[in-house]
Motif scaffolding. Structure first.
Motif, mmCIF file in Angstrom:
data_model
loop_
_atom_site.group_PDB
_atom_site.id
_atom_site.type_symbol
_atom_site.label_atom_id
_atom_site.label_comp_id
_atom_site.label_asym_id
_atom_site.label_seq_id
_atom_site.Cartn_x
_atom_site.Cartn_y
_atom_site.Cartn_z
ATOM 1 N N GLN A 7 -3.125 3.892 13.408
ATOM 2 C CA GLN A 7 -1.714 3.752 13.047
ATOM 3 C C GLN A 7 -1.439 2.358 12.490
ATOM 4 N N GLN A 8 -2.014 1.335 13.126
ATOM 5 C CA GLN A 8 -1.809 -0.040 12.670
ATOM 6 C C GLN A 8 -2.428 -0.270 11.293
ATOM 7 N N ILE A 9 -3.635 0.240 11.114
ATOM 8 C CA ILE A 9 -4.312 0.092 9.818
ATOM 9 C C ILE A 9 -3.522 0.796 8.728
ATOM 10 N N ALA A 10 -3.087 2.023 9.023
ATOM 11 C CA ALA A 10 -2.358 2.815 8.044
ATOM 12 C C ALA A 10 -1.049 2.130 7.650
ATOM 13 N N GLU A 11 -0.312 1.647 8.616
ATOM 14 C CA GLU A 11 0.965 0.989 8.329
ATOM 15 C C GLU A 11 0.765 -0.269 7.498
ATOM 16 N N ASP A 12 -0.286 -1.024 7.818
ATOM 17 C CA ASP A 12 -0.566 -2.254 7.075
ATOM 18 C C ASP A 12 -0.936 -1.948 5.618
ATOM 19 N N LEU A 13 -1.827 -0.976 5.433
ATOM 20 C CA LEU A 13 -2.256 -0.616 4.079
ATOM 21 C C LEU A 13 -1.120 -0.008 3.260
ATOM 22 N N MET A 14 -0.358 0.870 3.887
ATOM 23 C CA MET A 14 0.738 1.535 3.174
ATOM 24 C C MET A 14 1.881 0.573 2.863
ATOM 25 N N HIS A 15 1.953 -0.524 3.593
ATOM 26 C CA HIS A 15 2.961 -1.541 3.305
ATOM 27 C C HIS A 15 2.525 -2.395 2.115
ATOM 28 N N GLN A 16 1.218 -2.711 2.044
ATOM 29 C CA GLN A 16 0.714 -3.589 0.998
ATOM 30 C C GLN A 16 0.467 -2.857 -0.325
ATOM 31 N N LYS A 17 -0.235 -1.745 -0.276
ATOM 32 C CA LYS A 17 -0.601 -1.019 -1.494
ATOM 33 C C LYS A 17 -0.589 0.486 -1.222
ATOM 34 N N PRO A 18 0.591 1.078 -1.115
ATOM 35 C CA PRO A 18 0.718 2.484 -0.716
ATOM 36 C C PRO A 18 0.038 3.479 -1.656
ATOM 37 N N LEU A 19 0.284 3.365 -2.949
ATOM 38 C CA LEU A 19 -0.271 4.342 -3.890
ATOM 39 C C LEU A 19 -1.792 4.237 -3.959
ATOM 40 N N GLU A 20 -2.294 3.030 -4.042
ATOM 41 C CA GLU A 20 -3.745 2.831 -4.089
ATOM 42 C C GLU A 20 -4.415 3.389 -2.835
ATOM 43 N N THR A 21 -3.768 3.180 -1.689
ATOM 44 C CA THR A 21 -4.321 3.652 -0.422
ATOM 45 C C THR A 21 -4.360 5.171 -0.346
ATOM 46 N N ILE A 22 -3.243 5.825 -0.660
ATOM 47 C CA ILE A 22 -3.166 7.277 -0.510
ATOM 48 C C ILE A 22 -4.057 7.990 -1.523
#
Length: 231
Positions: free
Chosen positions: A119-134
């Motif tokens: 959950q922490q990793i996902a929130e951090d990544l989706m906050h910084q670069k959401p489209l690239e992450t998903i």
């Protein structure tokens, strides 16, 4: 906004480079087999060297451009699919962000990460670069890095032409009493090489790939030699 996203440029990925090499190997193999097929059929039916050369050259050019256009169409379709996925995910981030976040959480949980850490990793990544992450999580794509259809097309065009030159040169430049054995040797050596390269690129078994290509090459020559006799 969608156009801006799609125009983002990334460095060519290893997968894109391998795809270009794959197109080259397949194009070379097709060039060898299609040209030798025509050469054997025509050379059995006539002894006129000019006729044999023109038939082989015409087939070489047809094969090269056919392979190039086929690769261009195929890779373009894949590229369009990848771009459509980016547009879709960009819209989902606006309308269903929670669901998208949950996808990233599940992705890391599937890798053995605890729910809290995921959950922490996902929130951090989706906050910084959401489209690239998903895009990376759901499609294993890198934003801005799409397969290049032109690279695949030119790779096929060049390699099919280069592959077809081997049997064409052996059949038309060798002395009359040696042209058949020279062509057979040229085909066997060249298809063995393409078999080896295809196995190396695909992490397959090299001996099996070489043997398979040899068998296909020999069968191709036998079939077209028979067709030439019938004509």
């Amino acid at each position: 906004m969608d156009e801006k996203i799609l125009k983002q440029k990334g460095k060519p990925s290893l997968e894109d480079k391998l795809n270009t090499l794959r197109a080259g190997v397949l194009g070379s193999n097709d060039g060898i087999l299609t040209v030798v097929g025509v050469l054997f059929s025509v050379a059995v039916a006539t002894t006129d060297q000019f006729t044999i050369f023109i038939a082989g050259l015409a087939d070489l050019l047809a094969c090269a451009f056919s392979m190039a256009s086929g690769e261009y169409a195929s890779v373009s379709a894949q590229r369009d699919t990848e771009k459509a996925a980016v547009i879709t995910e960009n819209e989902l981030l606006k309308t269903s962000f929670a669901a998208e976040l949950n996808e990233v959480v599940k992705f890391y949980q599937a890798k053995g990460v605890s729910e809290k850490t995921a959950q922490q990793i996902a929130e951090d990544l989706m906050h910084q670069k959401p489209l690239e992450t998903i895009i990376n999580v759901k499609y294993n794509l890198k934003l801005g890095s799409y397969f290049n259809p032109w690279n695949a097309a030119f790779s096929s065009l060049f390699s099919a032409s280069a592959g077809g030159i081997f049997p064409l040169a052996a059949m038309t430049l060798s002395p009359d009493n040696f042209k058949w054995i020279a062509t057979i040797l040229a085909v066997c050596l060249s298809v063995s090489l393409t078999g080896y390269l295809s196995a190396r690129l695909g992490n397959g078994l090299t001996k099996i790939a070489i043997f398979r290509n040899l068998i296909v090459g020999i069968i191709t020559m036998i079939i077209h030699y028979t067709v030439g006799i019938m004509l």
